[in-house]
Enzyme design. Structure first.
Site, mmCIF file in Angstrom:
data_model
loop_
_atom_site.group_PDB
_atom_site.id
_atom_site.type_symbol
_atom_site.label_atom_id
_atom_site.label_comp_id
_atom_site.label_asym_id
_atom_site.label_seq_id
_atom_site.Cartn_x
_atom_site.Cartn_y
_atom_site.Cartn_z
ATOM 1 N N ILE A 12 -108.515 7.600 30.179
ATOM 2 C CA ILE A 12 -108.223 9.054 30.085
ATOM 3 C C ILE A 12 -108.524 9.628 28.536
ATOM 4 O O ILE A 12 -109.335 10.558 28.891
ATOM 5 C CB ILE A 12 -106.327 9.249 30.205
ATOM 6 C CG1 ILE A 12 -105.927 8.876 31.717
ATOM 7 C CG2 ILE A 12 -106.244 10.841 30.249
ATOM 8 C CD1 ILE A 12 -104.692 8.564 31.785
ATOM 9 N N THR A 130 -96.198 9.544 30.946
ATOM 10 C CA THR A 130 -96.417 9.071 32.393
ATOM 11 C C THR A 130 -95.076 9.458 33.152
ATOM 12 O O THR A 130 -93.927 9.595 32.464
ATOM 13 C CB THR A 130 -96.559 7.432 32.582
ATOM 14 O OG1 THR A 130 -96.449 7.120 33.792
ATOM 15 C CG2 THR A 130 -95.487 6.903 31.894
ATOM 16 N N ASP A 131 -95.411 9.908 34.317
ATOM 17 C CA ASP A 131 -94.259 10.239 35.271
ATOM 18 C C ASP A 131 -93.302 8.722 35.580
ATOM 19 O O ASP A 131 -92.036 8.985 35.922
ATOM 20 C CB ASP A 131 -94.787 10.597 36.686
ATOM 21 C CG ASP A 131 -95.476 9.617 37.526
ATOM 22 O OD1 ASP A 131 -95.891 8.524 36.970
ATOM 23 O OD2 ASP A 131 -95.940 9.871 38.641
ATOM 24 N N TYR A 155 -93.315 -1.276 31.138
ATOM 25 C CA TYR A 155 -94.118 -0.228 30.527
ATOM 26 C C TYR A 155 -93.459 1.123 30.639
ATOM 27 O O TYR A 155 -93.587 1.831 29.595
ATOM 28 C CB TYR A 155 -95.341 -0.304 31.464
ATOM 29 C CG TYR A 155 -96.185 1.025 31.242
ATOM 30 C CD1 TYR A 155 -97.067 1.502 30.357
ATOM 31 C CD2 TYR A 155 -96.321 1.862 32.561
ATOM 32 C CE1 TYR A 155 -97.770 2.390 30.344
ATOM 33 C CE2 TYR A 155 -97.024 3.114 32.576
ATOM 34 C CZ TYR A 155 -97.755 3.604 31.352
ATOM 35 O OH TYR A 155 -98.266 4.620 31.259
ATOM 36 N N ALA A 157 -90.306 1.927 30.339
ATOM 37 C CA ALA A 157 -89.221 1.769 29.487
ATOM 38 C C ALA A 157 -89.943 2.062 27.927
ATOM 39 O O ALA A 157 -89.340 2.750 27.246
ATOM 40 C CB ALA A 157 -88.437 0.586 29.180
ATOM 41 N N LYS A 159 -92.760 3.827 27.142
ATOM 42 C CA LYS A 159 -93.218 5.103 27.220
ATOM 43 C C LYS A 159 -91.812 6.034 27.231
ATOM 44 O O LYS A 159 -91.940 7.262 26.530
ATOM 45 C CB LYS A 159 -94.087 5.513 28.403
ATOM 46 C CG LYS A 159 -95.491 4.739 28.372
ATOM 47 C CD LYS A 159 -96.228 4.797 27.440
ATOM 48 C CE LYS A 159 -96.747 6.689 27.656
ATOM 49 N NZ LYS A 159 -97.764 6.845 26.527
ATOM 50 N N LEU A 195 -105.347 -0.058 40.753
ATOM 51 C CA LEU A 195 -105.496 -0.257 41.822
ATOM 52 C C LEU A 195 -106.986 0.097 42.466
ATOM 53 O O LEU A 195 -107.542 -0.463 43.011
ATOM 54 C CB LEU A 195 -104.389 0.264 42.819
ATOM 55 C CG LEU A 195 -104.536 0.466 44.305
ATOM 56 C CD1 LEU A 195 -104.271 -0.897 44.939
ATOM 57 C CD2 LEU A 195 -103.992 1.478 45.149
HETATM 58 P P1 NAD Z 1 -105.988 2.740 28.678
HETATM 59 O O1 NAD Z 1 -105.623 1.343 28.723
HETATM 60 O O2 NAD Z 1 -107.500 2.772 29.599
HETATM 61 O O3 NAD Z 1 -106.584 2.991 27.379
HETATM 62 C C1 NAD Z 1 -105.606 2.874 26.328
HETATM 63 C C2 NAD Z 1 -106.653 2.870 24.904
HETATM 64 O O4 NAD Z 1 -105.683 2.809 23.630
HETATM 65 C C3 NAD Z 1 -107.625 1.789 24.762
HETATM 66 O O5 NAD Z 1 -109.002 2.553 24.208
HETATM 67 C C4 NAD Z 1 -107.154 1.161 23.681
HETATM 68 O O6 NAD Z 1 -108.105 0.615 23.076
HETATM 69 C C5 NAD Z 1 -106.041 1.976 22.945
HETATM 70 N N1 NAD Z 1 -105.247 1.175 22.250
HETATM 71 C C6 NAD Z 1 -104.514 0.416 22.766
HETATM 72 N N2 NAD Z 1 -103.486 -0.086 21.811
HETATM 73 C C7 NAD Z 1 -103.991 0.488 20.642
HETATM 74 C C8 NAD Z 1 -103.452 0.284 19.228
HETATM 75 N N3 NAD Z 1 -102.613 -0.344 18.975
HETATM 76 N N4 NAD Z 1 -104.177 1.322 18.202
HETATM 77 C C9 NAD Z 1 -105.223 1.876 18.666
HETATM 78 N N5 NAD Z 1 -105.667 2.027 20.114
HETATM 79 C C10 NAD Z 1 -104.958 1.269 20.915
HETATM 80 O O7 NAD Z 1 -105.155 3.975 29.025
HETATM 81 P P2 NAD Z 1 -105.229 5.208 29.852
HETATM 82 O O8 NAD Z 1 -105.207 4.838 31.565
HETATM 83 O O9 NAD Z 1 -106.236 5.735 29.521
HETATM 84 O O10 NAD Z 1 -103.824 5.740 29.599
HETATM 85 C C11 NAD Z 1 -104.021 6.696 28.375
HETATM 86 C C12 NAD Z 1 -102.482 7.295 28.213
HETATM 87 O O11 NAD Z 1 -102.177 7.936 29.122
HETATM 88 C C13 NAD Z 1 -101.523 6.186 28.044
HETATM 89 O O12 NAD Z 1 -100.410 6.763 26.739
HETATM 90 C C14 NAD Z 1 -100.784 6.157 29.257
HETATM 91 O O13 NAD Z 1 -99.425 5.775 28.997
HETATM 92 C C15 NAD Z 1 -100.859 7.556 29.645
HETATM 93 N N6 NAD Z 1 -100.746 7.749 31.157
HETATM 94 C C16 NAD Z 1 -101.815 7.023 31.889
HETATM 95 C C17 NAD Z 1 -101.902 7.430 33.155
HETATM 96 C C18 NAD Z 1 -102.656 6.588 34.148
HETATM 97 O O14 NAD Z 1 -102.890 6.644 35.341
HETATM 98 N N7 NAD Z 1 -103.787 5.650 33.710
HETATM 99 C C19 NAD Z 1 -101.115 8.227 33.856
HETATM 100 C C20 NAD Z 1 -100.095 8.930 33.052
HETATM 101 C C21 NAD Z 1 -100.044 8.523 31.802
HETATM 102 P P1 TYD Z 2 -101.387 0.591 39.359
HETATM 103 O O1 TYD Z 2 -102.963 1.224 39.598
HETATM 104 O O2 TYD Z 2 -101.086 -0.550 38.972
HETATM 105 O O3 TYD Z 2 -100.621 1.828 39.026
HETATM 106 P P2 TYD Z 2 -98.987 1.981 38.733
HETATM 107 O O4 TYD Z 2 -98.129 0.735 38.908
HETATM 108 O O5 TYD Z 2 -98.994 2.691 37.350
HETATM 109 O O6 TYD Z 2 -98.579 3.061 39.658
HETATM 110 O O7 TYD Z 2 -100.728 0.452 40.900
HETATM 111 C C1 TYD Z 2 -100.913 1.422 41.896
HETATM 112 C C2 TYD Z 2 -100.217 0.942 43.264
HETATM 113 O O8 TYD Z 2 -100.840 -0.117 43.725
HETATM 114 C C3 TYD Z 2 -98.867 0.229 42.789
HETATM 115 O O9 TYD Z 2 -97.855 0.639 43.979
HETATM 116 C C4 TYD Z 2 -99.146 -1.064 42.858
HETATM 117 C C5 TYD Z 2 -100.339 -1.374 43.938
HETATM 118 N N1 TYD Z 2 -101.054 -2.508 43.565
HETATM 119 C C6 TYD Z 2 -101.395 -3.485 44.461
HETATM 120 O O10 TYD Z 2 -100.901 -3.278 45.828
HETATM 121 N N2 TYD Z 2 -102.190 -4.319 44.180
HETATM 122 C C7 TYD Z 2 -102.809 -4.331 43.136
HETATM 123 O O11 TYD Z 2 -103.674 -5.449 42.763
HETATM 124 C C8 TYD Z 2 -102.777 -3.453 42.004
HETATM 125 C C9 TYD Z 2 -103.361 -3.547 40.720
HETATM 126 C C10 TYD Z 2 -101.652 -2.262 42.544
#
Ligand code: NAD
Ligand code: TYD
Length: 348
Positions: A12, A130-131, A155, A157, A159, A195
């Site tokens: 993101i 996150t939600d 995770y 908890a 956040k 996923l």
């Molecule tokens: P991601 O795992 O793809 O990226 C995390 C980034 O943070 C990486 O570039 C990593 O190198 C960096 N990082 C990790 N530990 C670090 C540290 N100690 N110091 C500096 N940098 C560090 O995560 P994402 O999916 O892009 O999520 C980004 C943010 O958005 C997170 O805070 C996550 O909780 C939140 N979020 C993600 C989702 C989702 O669906 N992916 C949804 C809602 C909120």
């Molecule tokens: P994920 O992408 O890990 O996001 P989150 O756990 O944050 O929602 O998983 C999305 C959904 O897909 C979740 O219900 C768990 C399920 N899932 C699988 O069934 N198999 C998998 O290998 C993964 C990674 C997730």
């Protein structure tokens, strides 16, 4: 404006960095990232030569380094995304999540507080969350900004703790902050442990598709560029000390989503109809698996005029096309440590 974006080399974060670098040429954007397994500078190679872009490799857990960085650049704004982000990894290694997501966030808060000497005029701290902090829903209802916190994975908890700490700094030190809690994202550059990219990669390689439990779990999916647009709106127009939920109004049961993905992939790869579905394998459920997430994003819509711009079918189709066109990116991220992670997570 000197703007710090943490975690900007991740999924993101890279979309947020790109949007701000291109849309705000008068801002200096500093991307601070430790480049963990999830961080990848390839995600930003199209913008890394822009004059307003600066990359800093560093760890939010390294407090002396973080303090110095804030003293040097006197950031006007912070958008904090750096985190450990994958639920399954938090089940195996919870302490890493407490360290980075809780302690790391406090480090950033402390550095922001000290370099401003409690005078935050014109400053803003934006915490991206996150939600999953809200827990899990039954068949009905949506998460609103008033839903009580009830995190159920390490995770979630971690956040939730970081959200509480940001609010506590806001109250105690009068620090201007905004928080957003977003639903599941998907799109270009997502690491193939989540996923959708995991299953795209497995379909390309004719590997089994490991569905946890019976696949009867619901998530609310949002295209990552729409999340980046929402962050832009909230950073610029959101009210201090407010929280905004961000979601796609787009609920899918995992199994239905996987079947849609399989059918799109069959078409795009020119494979016989139904061939990718044969790869679906039901495996042991994730411990404490949250049943359903769904976001009520009406506050963001009403107050800041944001709405998702892309339908799920279109966003998913664009995402698949990107992965098919960027096989080199995919090959690079699934070499090395990924092989070990995959074996540990999926070989039972
Ligand atoms: P991601 O795992 O793809 O990226 C995390 C980034 O943070 C990486 O570039 C990593 O190198 C960096 N990082 C990790 N530990 C670090 C540290 N100690 N110091 C500096 N940098 C560090 O995560 P994402 O999916 O892009 O999520 C980004 C943010 O958005 C997170 O805070 C996550 O909780 C939140 N979020 C993600 C989702 C989702 O669906 N992916 C949804 C809602 C909120
Ligand atoms: P994920 O992408 O890990 O996001 P989150 O756990 O944050 O929602 O998983 C999305 C959904 O897909 C979740 O219900 C768990 C399920 N899932 C699988 O069934 N198999 C998998 O290998 C993964 C990674 C997730």
């Amino acid at each position: 404006m000197n703007l710090l974006i943490t975690g900007g080399a991740g999924f993101i974060g890279s979309h947020v960095v790109r949007r701000f670098v291109l849309n705000y040429p008068n801002y200096q954007i500093f991307n601070l990232d430790a480049l963990t397994y999830a961080g990848n500078l390839e995600n930003l190679k199209d913008i890394d030569s822009k004059e307003n872009y600066n990359f800093i490799k560093g760890d939010i857990n390294d407090m002396p380094f973080i303090s110095e960085l804030f003293q040097e650049h006197q950031f006007d704004g912070v958008i904090h995304l750096a985190a450990e982000s994958h639920v399954d990894r938090s089940i195996s290694d919870p302490l890493d999540f407490v360290q980075t997501n809780v302690v790391g966030t406090v480090n950033i808060l402390n550095a922001f507080k000290s370099c401003n000497e409690n005078n935050f005029e014109g400053k803003r701290f934006y915490h991206v969350s996150t939600d999953e902090v809200y827990g899990t829903l039954g068949k009905d209802g949506l998460f609103t900004e008033q839903t009580p916190y009830d995190p159920r994975s390490p995770y979630a908890a971690s956040k939730a703790s970081s959200d509480h700490l940001v609010r506590a700094y806001g109250e105690t030190y009068d620090m201007p902050y905004v928080i957003s809690n977003c639903s599941n994202n998907y799109g270009e550059y997502q690491f193939p442990e989540k996923l959708i990219p995991l299953f795209i990669n497995n379909i390309i390689n004719n590997r089994s598709l490991p569905v946890y439990g019976d696949g009867d779990y619901t998530r609310d999916w949002l295209y990552v560029k729409d999340h980046a647009i929402a962050i832009d709106h909230i950073f610029h127009k959101g009210k201090n000390h407010e929280t905004y939920n961000i979601g796609g109004f787009n609920e899918w049961k995992n199994l239905d989503l996987v079947k849609l993905l399989c059918s799109l992939m069959d078409q795009k790869l020119g494979r016989a109809k139904g061939s990718s579905e044969k790869l679906i394998t039901f495996i042991e459920d994730r411990p404490g698996h949250d049943k359903r997430y769904a976001i009520d994003a009406s506050k963001l819509n009403k107050e800041l005029g944001w709405t998702p711009s892309v339908t799920f079918e279109k966003g998913l189709s664009k995402t698949i096309d990107w992965f098919l066109e960027n096989k080199k990116w995919l090959e690079n991220v699934i070499s090395g440590d990924y092989v070990e992670y995959y074996q540990k997570q999926y070989t039972q």
